[in-house]
Design an enzyme around this catalytic site. Structure first.
Site, mmCIF file in Angstrom:
data_model
loop_
_atom_site.group_PDB
_atom_site.id
_atom_site.type_symbol
_atom_site.label_atom_id
_atom_site.label_comp_id
_atom_site.label_asym_id
_atom_site.label_seq_id
_atom_site.Cartn_x
_atom_site.Cartn_y
_atom_site.Cartn_z
ATOM 1 C CG ASP A 46 -7.562 2.202 0.473
ATOM 2 O OD1 ASP A 46 -8.946 2.760 0.541
ATOM 3 O OD2 ASP A 46 -7.273 1.565 1.323
ATOM 4 C CE LYS A 65 -4.573 0.173 0.212
ATOM 5 N NZ LYS A 65 -5.541 -0.627 1.186
ATOM 6 N N GLY A 120 -4.099 -4.119 6.178
ATOM 7 C CA GLY A 120 -3.212 -3.653 7.112
ATOM 8 C C GLY A 120 -3.232 -2.362 7.891
ATOM 9 C CE LYS A 159 -7.107 -2.012 6.554
ATOM 10 N NZ LYS A 159 -7.429 -0.568 6.713
ATOM 11 C CG ASP A 191 -10.339 -0.806 4.799
ATOM 12 O OD1 ASP A 191 -10.714 -1.264 5.955
ATOM 13 O OD2 ASP A 191 -9.362 -0.304 4.542
ATOM 14 C CB SER A 248 -0.792 -0.187 1.204
ATOM 15 O OG SER A 248 -1.615 1.047 1.211
ATOM 16 C CD GLU A 262 -8.863 -0.931 0.578
ATOM 17 O OE1 GLU A 262 -7.719 -1.037 -0.103
ATOM 18 O OE2 GLU A 262 -8.651 -0.991 1.806
ATOM 19 C CE LYS A 294 -3.991 3.819 1.759
ATOM 20 N NZ LYS A 294 -5.105 3.348 2.530
#
Ligand code: OSB
Ligand code: MG
Length: 371
Positions: free
Chosen positions: A191, A164, A293, A265, A241, A138, A216, A166
């Site tokens: 995400d 991934k 995570g 998670k 998520d 990420s 996400e 952001k």
């Protein structure tokens, strides 16, 4: 073999991140984490509270978790007489929310139980579908586009199986387009951490052309119905998520068509019991999952590795090597990846790594034992 917890030791530790981590809700440079140690019959089990430093990802933060653990969770756990670790979560269900605080203790009891049975945690939770878990990374919002490209290059060279990135308004379509142009064939996802609303549907639909594996949590942290409306308008699969705190939420989201993939998670679910139930609901519905995570220390990271050996964790997750976060981790050896972009499970009893007690003392902010 009943579990009678004799003491609960809470440790607040603070460690600087090797590199800042920025999401749509803010930038983290230093992590404040709580370690939970449960003691029984000369053994101890360890868990980690994965809450952030501020109540921005969900309602919890380090300080709220400390109070919840000290004043409710630990005293209740000490009063309980559990036939098995699986009974801990139901005993804490009267406390509304605060899943990460509960999950820190719950995971510690699973670890303790596994150690008592002399089994690795992955086996004890019913995992073991794979000896190596597939890993992605990420990557947060960066200061410059060049920084982002450099990071992606580094992680691909290390063997990670998917990237991934952001996104947030102002760091989305143009950035994703450039990343896709530079790396046409990679497994890529984005995400948003709840940075958009349904009014942004056109903007999110514009991402379809970049063939992301998934997007996400684009919409609000507690909004399932709008995600269903958005999913109907998108080709890109939505992965939830923040929204999925329980197996019940997972079932509802799937039934409404709000997502095609779920990020599980451990902390958000309140521990292994509910995380496993979310996994099972998704598996029965044919919805693949992966392990998310929360910038964990080695303890939380090792628990995530165990979780990701359950059969339906078929997609590369966000669990990656310690060195991406910490100059020195609190476990020995640190969590490492293979050149194939996987983390191999370990066969020691419990979560599988040795605690570096000297370093835990060195980074400790406060410690309290509840008896
Ligand atoms: O949304 O998955 C998220 C980190 C902090 C809070 C929320 C998220 C994340 C990550 C990082 O994406 C995952 C990791 O590398 O631990
Ligand atoms: Mg996320």
């Amino acid at each position: 073999m009943a579990i009678r917890i004799e003491r609960v030791t809470m440790r607040h530790i603070r460690m600087p991140l090797v590199h800042f981590f920025e999401t749509s809700f803010g930038r983290t440079t230093e992590r404040d984490m709580l370690l939970v140690e449960v003691h029984a019959e000369g053994l101890s089990g360890w868990g980690e509270v994965t809450a952030g430093e501020n109540p921005f990802y969900n309602e919890e933060w380090t300080e709220s978790a400390w109070l919840l653990l000290r004043d409710y969770i630990a005293p209740w756990a000490l009063r309980g007489d559990f036939a098995a670790a699986a009974e801990v979560a139901p005993a804490l269900a009267r406390i509304r929310g605060h899943n990460m605080a509960k999950g820190g203790l719950e995971a510690a009891v699973w670890d303790l139980e596994a150690r008592r049975l002399g089994r690795p945690l992955w086996q004890h939770i019913g995992g073991g579908a794979r000896r190596e878990i597939p890993c992605g990374v990420s990557i947060g919002v960066q200061n410059t586009f060049a920084d982002l490209l450099r990071k992606i290059e580094t992680e691909l060279a290390a063997g990670y199986q998917r990237i991934k990135m952001k996104i947030k308004p102002g760091w989305d379509i143009d950035v994703v387009r450039e990343v896709r142009r530079t790396f046409p064939g990679i497994a890529l996802m984005a995400d948003a951490n709840s940075a958009y609303t349904l009014a942004d549907s056109d903007r999110l639909r514009a991402l379809d052309e970049f063939h992301l594996m998934m997007i996400e949590q684009p919409l609000a942290h507690d909004e399932i119905i709008d995600h269903a409306k958005l999913q109907a308008a998108l080709e890109t699969p939505i992965c939830l998520d923040e929204c999925i705190r329980s197996a019940h939420h997972a079932g509802q989201a799937i039934e409404l068509g709000a997502c095609k993939i779920i990020n599980i998670k451990l902390g958000r679910a309140g521990g292994f019991g509910e995380a496993k139930r979310i996994h099972d609901v998704c598996q029965a519905a044919g919805v693949p999952v992966w392990c998310g995570g929360m910038l964990e220390s080695g303890v939380g990271r090792a628990h995530n590795v165990a979780l990701a050996t359950l059969p339906n964790f078929v997609l590369p997750g966000d669990v990656s090597a310690s060195r991406r976060y910490w100059a020195r981790d609190i476990v020995v050896p640190p969590v490492e990846t293979t050149p194939r972009g996987t983390i191999a499970v370990r066969d020691e009893p419990g979560f599988g790594y040795t605690l570096d007690h000297d370093y835990i003392r060195a980074v400790r902010v406060r410690e309290e034992t509840v008896t």
